[in-house]
Design a protein around this motif. Structure first.
Motif, PDB file in Angstrom:
ATOM      1  N   LYS A 148      49.724 -40.227 -41.603  1.00  0.00           N
ATOM      2  CA  LYS A 148      50.437 -41.205 -42.226  1.00  0.00           C
ATOM      3  C   LYS A 148      49.128 -42.397 -42.627  1.00  0.00           C
ATOM      4  CE  LYS A 148      54.412 -39.647 -42.018  1.00  0.00           C
ATOM      5  NZ  LYS A 148      54.944 -38.979 -43.282  1.00  0.00           N
ATOM      6  N   LYS A 149      49.013 -42.498 -43.777  1.00  0.00           N
ATOM      7  CA  LYS A 149      47.769 -43.360 -44.228  1.00  0.00           C
ATOM      8  C   LYS A 149      47.936 -44.656 -43.613  1.00  0.00           C
ATOM      9  CE  LYS A 149      46.259 -40.782 -48.139  1.00  0.00           C
ATOM     10  NZ  LYS A 149      45.927 -40.975 -49.557  1.00  0.00           N
ATOM     11  N   PRO A 150      49.244 -45.378 -43.569  1.00  0.00           N
ATOM     12  CA  PRO A 150      49.239 -46.724 -43.251  1.00  0.00           C
ATOM     13  C   PRO A 150      48.778 -46.755 -41.360  1.00  0.00           C
ATOM     14  CG  PRO A 150      51.359 -46.197 -44.288  1.00  0.00           C
ATOM     15  CD  PRO A 150      50.282 -44.805 -44.079  1.00  0.00           C
ATOM     16  N   CYS A 151      48.702 -45.533 -40.745  1.00  0.00           N
ATOM     17  CA  CYS A 151      48.293 -45.601 -39.430  1.00  0.00           C
ATOM     18  C   CYS A 151      46.909 -45.469 -39.184  1.00  0.00           C
ATOM     19  CB  CYS A 151      48.930 -44.574 -38.691  1.00  0.00           C
ATOM     20  SG  CYS A 151      50.753 -44.371 -38.630  1.00  0.00           S
ATOM     21  N   ILE A 152      45.775 -45.404 -40.080  1.00  0.00           N
ATOM     22  CA  ILE A 152      44.623 -45.388 -40.033  1.00  0.00           C
ATOM     23  C   ILE A 152      43.990 -46.676 -39.537  1.00  0.00           C
ATOM     24  CG2 ILE A 152      42.374 -45.078 -41.310  1.00  0.00           C
ATOM     25  CD1 ILE A 152      43.926 -42.909 -43.284  1.00  0.00           C
ATOM     26  N   GLY A 153      43.284 -46.752 -38.514  1.00  0.00           N
ATOM     27  CA  GLY A 153      42.887 -47.651 -37.946  1.00  0.00           C
ATOM     28  C   GLY A 153      43.740 -48.479 -36.818  1.00  0.00           C
ATOM     29  N   LEU A 154      44.773 -47.945 -36.418  1.00  0.00           N
ATOM     30  CA  LEU A 154      45.828 -48.394 -35.566  1.00  0.00           C
ATOM     31  C   LEU A 154      45.316 -48.465 -34.218  1.00  0.00           C
ATOM     32  CD1 LEU A 154      49.340 -47.458 -36.604  1.00  0.00           C
ATOM     33  CD2 LEU A 154      48.480 -49.538 -36.780  1.00  0.00           C
ATOM     34  N   LYS A 155      45.431 -49.383 -33.335  1.00  0.00           N
ATOM     35  CA  LYS A 155      44.795 -49.200 -32.159  1.00  0.00           C
ATOM     36  C   LYS A 155      46.352 -49.547 -31.303  1.00  0.00           C
ATOM     37  CE  LYS A 155      40.670 -49.169 -32.837  1.00  0.00           C
ATOM     38  NZ  LYS A 155      39.615 -47.888 -33.033  1.00  0.00           N
ATOM     39  N   PRO A 156      46.747 -48.367 -30.674  1.00  0.00           N
ATOM     40  CA  PRO A 156      48.109 -48.724 -30.010  1.00  0.00           C
ATOM     41  C   PRO A 156      47.795 -49.348 -28.710  1.00  0.00           C
ATOM     42  CG  PRO A 156      47.490 -46.325 -30.040  1.00  0.00           C
ATOM     43  CD  PRO A 156      46.553 -47.057 -30.996  1.00  0.00           C
ATOM     44  N   PRO A 157      48.962 -50.012 -28.087  1.00  0.00           N
ATOM     45  CA  PRO A 157      48.814 -50.472 -26.697  1.00  0.00           C
ATOM     46  C   PRO A 157      48.446 -49.559 -25.673  1.00  0.00           C
ATOM     47  CG  PRO A 157      51.050 -51.325 -27.889  1.00  0.00           C
ATOM     48  CD  PRO A 157      50.033 -50.067 -28.729  1.00  0.00           C
ATOM     49  N   ARG A 158      47.496 -49.875 -24.902  1.00  0.00           N
ATOM     50  CA  ARG A 158      46.918 -48.917 -23.825  1.00  0.00           C
ATOM     51  C   ARG A 158      46.041 -47.763 -24.129  1.00  0.00           C
ATOM     52  NH1 ARG A 158      47.684 -51.392 -18.578  1.00  0.00           N
ATOM     53  NH2 ARG A 158      49.817 -52.400 -18.439  1.00  0.00           N
ATOM     54  N   PRO A 316      61.676 -54.372 -42.124  1.00  0.00           N
ATOM     55  CA  PRO A 316      60.700 -54.746 -42.943  1.00  0.00           C
ATOM     56  C   PRO A 316      59.759 -55.435 -42.076  1.00  0.00           C
ATOM     57  CG  PRO A 316      62.769 -55.018 -44.132  1.00  0.00           C
ATOM     58  CD  PRO A 316      63.233 -54.571 -42.814  1.00  0.00           C
ATOM     59  N   GLY A 317      58.556 -55.245 -42.220  1.00  0.00           N
ATOM     60  CA  GLY A 317      57.578 -55.979 -41.559  1.00  0.00           C
ATOM     61  C   GLY A 317      57.092 -55.367 -40.121  1.00  0.00           C
ATOM     62  N   LEU A 318      58.020 -54.301 -39.685  1.00  0.00           N
ATOM     63  CA  LEU A 318      57.825 -53.831 -38.216  1.00  0.00           C
ATOM     64  C   LEU A 318      56.288 -53.429 -38.092  1.00  0.00           C
ATOM     65  CD1 LEU A 318      59.017 -53.070 -35.500  1.00  0.00           C
ATOM     66  CD2 LEU A 318      59.774 -50.839 -36.452  1.00  0.00           C
ATOM     67  N   MET A 319      55.740 -52.900 -38.923  1.00  0.00           N
ATOM     68  CA  MET A 319      54.380 -52.062 -38.841  1.00  0.00           C
ATOM     69  C   MET A 319      53.206 -53.343 -38.734  1.00  0.00           C
ATOM     70  SD  MET A 319      54.011 -48.905 -38.401  1.00  0.00           S
ATOM     71  CE  MET A 319      52.361 -48.809 -38.715  1.00  0.00           C
ATOM     72  N   GLU A 320      53.545 -54.267 -39.597  1.00  0.00           N
ATOM     73  CA  GLU A 320      52.527 -55.406 -39.418  1.00  0.00           C
ATOM     74  C   GLU A 320      52.351 -56.209 -37.994  1.00  0.00           C
ATOM     75  OE1 GLU A 320      49.666 -57.815 -40.003  1.00  0.00           O
ATOM     76  OE2 GLU A 320      50.133 -56.362 -41.294  1.00  0.00           O
ATOM     77  N   ALA A 321      53.919 -56.083 -37.256  1.00  0.00           N
ATOM     78  CA  ALA A 321      53.910 -56.963 -36.122  1.00  0.00           C
ATOM     79  C   ALA A 321      53.342 -55.796 -35.134  1.00  0.00           C
ATOM     80  CB  ALA A 321      55.467 -57.158 -35.905  1.00  0.00           C
ATOM     81  N   TYR A 322      53.516 -54.639 -35.287  1.00  0.00           N
ATOM     82  CA  TYR A 322      52.966 -53.713 -34.511  1.00  0.00           C
ATOM     83  C   TYR A 322      51.114 -53.749 -34.644  1.00  0.00           C
ATOM     84  CZ  TYR A 322      51.725 -49.229 -32.419  1.00  0.00           C
ATOM     85  OH  TYR A 322      51.295 -47.895 -31.845  1.00  0.00           O
ATOM     86  N   ARG A 323      51.235 -53.705 -35.691  1.00  0.00           N
ATOM     87  CA  ARG A 323      49.516 -53.765 -35.966  1.00  0.00           C
ATOM     88  C   ARG A 323      48.787 -54.880 -35.193  1.00  0.00           C
ATOM     89  NH1 ARG A 323      46.079 -51.093 -39.275  1.00  0.00           N
ATOM     90  NH2 ARG A 323      47.929 -49.951 -40.455  1.00  0.00           N
ATOM     91  N   SER A 324      49.614 -56.028 -35.334  1.00  0.00           N
ATOM     92  CA  SER A 324      49.084 -57.292 -34.802  1.00  0.00           C
ATOM     93  C   SER A 324      49.086 -57.336 -33.202  1.00  0.00           C
ATOM     94  CB  SER A 324      49.650 -58.537 -35.300  1.00  0.00           C
ATOM     95  OG  SER A 324      51.063 -58.614 -35.279  1.00  0.00           O
ATOM     96  N   GLY A 325      49.934 -56.507 -32.771  1.00  0.00           N
ATOM     97  CA  GLY A 325      50.085 -56.425 -31.202  1.00  0.00           C
ATOM     98  C   GLY A 325      51.282 -57.246 -30.810  1.00  0.00           C
TER      99      GLY A 325
END
Length: 505
Positions: A148-158, A316-325
């Protein structure tokens, strides 16, 4: 309610081997019954207790368990079923027994495997070292549906991607356990593990008197602990919720059951909104912030702003909230890159690459149809192989060669040639069997027959990596069938892991 046989003074206790006088081993490895038709040591106490029952007693307990399942609403639904009905998953009252010694190996092997897979996911969406070094071909990853390209560069919690995993294990004719596949997106089935244990305790409490069995009841607490841990201390009292696609999802019972057991809300996408950068839940008292979601929605439906624009299930907007921590998600989006049957074939290489260890649990020998040599071998041996699409689940789209017709093999060969990367093939294993309770014999006697099984243990990666003792035993109730999936007529059993103190290994 249920009575054991009464014995006259001085009478010898029933011999549990008599249960299996006419039992057909069928040439398969049986986990309960040895080659001489006596109970294996780990199952001897269980079989002795069954042998002590009065005639018809086991069947009455079985009926009581099925009644309890209906009353509790332990159901699943099948996509594409024209009847549109929810079904009760058939439950067999005779538990499957695993020794403490064998479970130690399984537990170590599963922990090793999930650590390597988690590092692989982070590497693919990060530095891609394993791809640059050629250990896993870049083409195998980039051509898969799970990337999933939107996940490239993600830093998941922990730094953890996969918090809940269900890994399917099978046993071959020599007794060796193999990993059949990994389920790292939204694995289901743990609710049936917990309910099967409750049903066994309710309808057959005497079994637990004689056997020291490791508990499974703390799974919801451990899952909730993991969800709270993901918040990393950024909030003092984090609010968690289970995100479900809704009542028409095949695993909705599980979603609602786990939410109830953890004491947290069950929400759909329409119950959530992103405001001021945070995910908030609509309540009768207004909006309430949600800090972590145990999401049971596939990636592509999770957020229409990031994935499928036509999704009505996500937020809508969930991934942006996730990406921002500002919210945590379990499992992290993008884990499907490792939940691909082609990528599965490289897991032993991942273990060696990331951990510098040999795999503890072997893969089933597998041929990749995307490789020219593999394709040639599979097409020449379709009648002996089980062929699977890389991204399907639930037993969908498979060819079981020995049970197929020439016409079916010809059609499947054409599919493979059209898209070879999308298929893998494995030899037809002689899956191990265990006894199940069948209709009584003509004389009313107990009728036990062997049926094939697999096992899905569940792993939680939280403050520590926890492997649920046992897991979901799925059983192919149709005589001769190798397909254990509930959508294909399979049932389930309670799975016992004996404790170290029980003498079970």
């Amino acid at each position: 309610m249920f009575q054991a046989q009464t014995q006259s003074a001085g009478a010898a206790p029933p011999d549990p081997a008599e249960l299996f006088t006419d039992y057909d081993l069928g040439g398969f490895f049986d986990e309960t019954v040895a080659e001489d038709r006596t109970p294996r040591p780990a199952s001897e106490r269980l079989c002795r207790r069954v042998a002590e029952l009065a005639p018809g007693d086991l069947a009455r307990r079985q009926a009581a368990a099925e009644t309890a399942m209906r009353r509790l609403g332990i159901t699943f639904s099948v996509y594409g079923d024209a009847r549109g009905k929810e079904r009760i998953i058939p439950f067999d009252i005779l538990p499957r027994v695993i020794t403490a010694e064998e479970w130690r190996t399984v537990e170590r092997g599963l922990k090793q495997r999930i650590v390597a897979l988690d590092r692989f996911i982070g590497d693919v969406y990060g530095d891609q070292k394993i791809l640059n070094d050629g250990v896993v071909p870049r083409s195998a990853v980039e051509s898969g549906e799970g990337l999933k390209k939107p996940c490239i560069g993600l830093k998941p919690p922990r730094g953890v991607w996969c918090h809940v995993t269900g890994t399917d294990l099978v046993r071959d004719s020599d007794g060796t356990l193999y990993v059949l596949e990994d389920n790292l997106r939204v694995p289901s089935g743990v609710s049936y593990v917990l309910q099967n244990r409750r049903l066994t305790k309710q309808t057959f409490p005497g079994l637990f008197t004689d056997n020291d069995i490791r508990p499974v009841d703390d799974y919801p607490w451990r899952l909730l602990e993991c969800l709270h841990w993901l918040c990393g201390g950024r909030v003092e009292n984090p609010i968690a919720a289970v995100l479900t696609p809704g009542i028409y999802n095949s695993a909705y019972f599980e979603h609602s059951f786990l939410a109830q057991q953890m004491g947290i809300p069950l929400v759909e996408g329409r119950d959530l909104v992103v405001r001021d950068g945070f995910v908030q839940m609509r309540t009768t008292r207004g909006l309430q912030r949600v800090d972590v979601l145990y999401r049971r929605i596939d990636d592509e439906f999770l957020d229409p702003a990031a994935f499928r624009k036509d999704s009505l299930l996500g937020v809508p907007g969930l991934m942006e909230a996730y990406r921002s921590g500002r919210v945590a998600l379990a499992n992290a989006p993008g884990t499907g890159v490792a939940d691909d049957k082609v990528i599965y074939t490289y897991v032993p290489d991942m273990i060696r690459y990331y951990l510098n260890e040999d795999p503890i649990l072997p893969n089933v020998p597998t041929y990749r149809c995307g490789d020219p040599d593999g394709l040639k071998h599979v097409l020449a041996n379709l009648e002996k192989m089980v062929v699977k699409p890389a991204n399907e689940s639930g037993g969908s789209g498979m060819l079981i060669g020995p049970a197929s017709s020439a016409a079916e093999r010809e059609e499947f060969a054409a599919r493979i040639k059209d898209d070879p990367r999308d298929y893998i093939a494995q030899p037809t294993l002689a899956l191990s069997r265990v006894p199940v309770l069948c209709d009584p014999k003509p004389d009313g006697g107990l009728n036990l027959a062997g049926r094939h099984v697999d096992l899905r243990p569940f792993i939680i990666r939280g403050p520590e990596t926890y492997v649920l003792p046992g897991g979901l035993t799925r059983v192919a109730l149709t005589p001769g069938s190798l397909v254990v999936n509930s959508s294909k007529g399979g049932g389930s059993k309670d799975t016992w892991v004996l404790s170290e103190s029980s003498g079970g290994g």
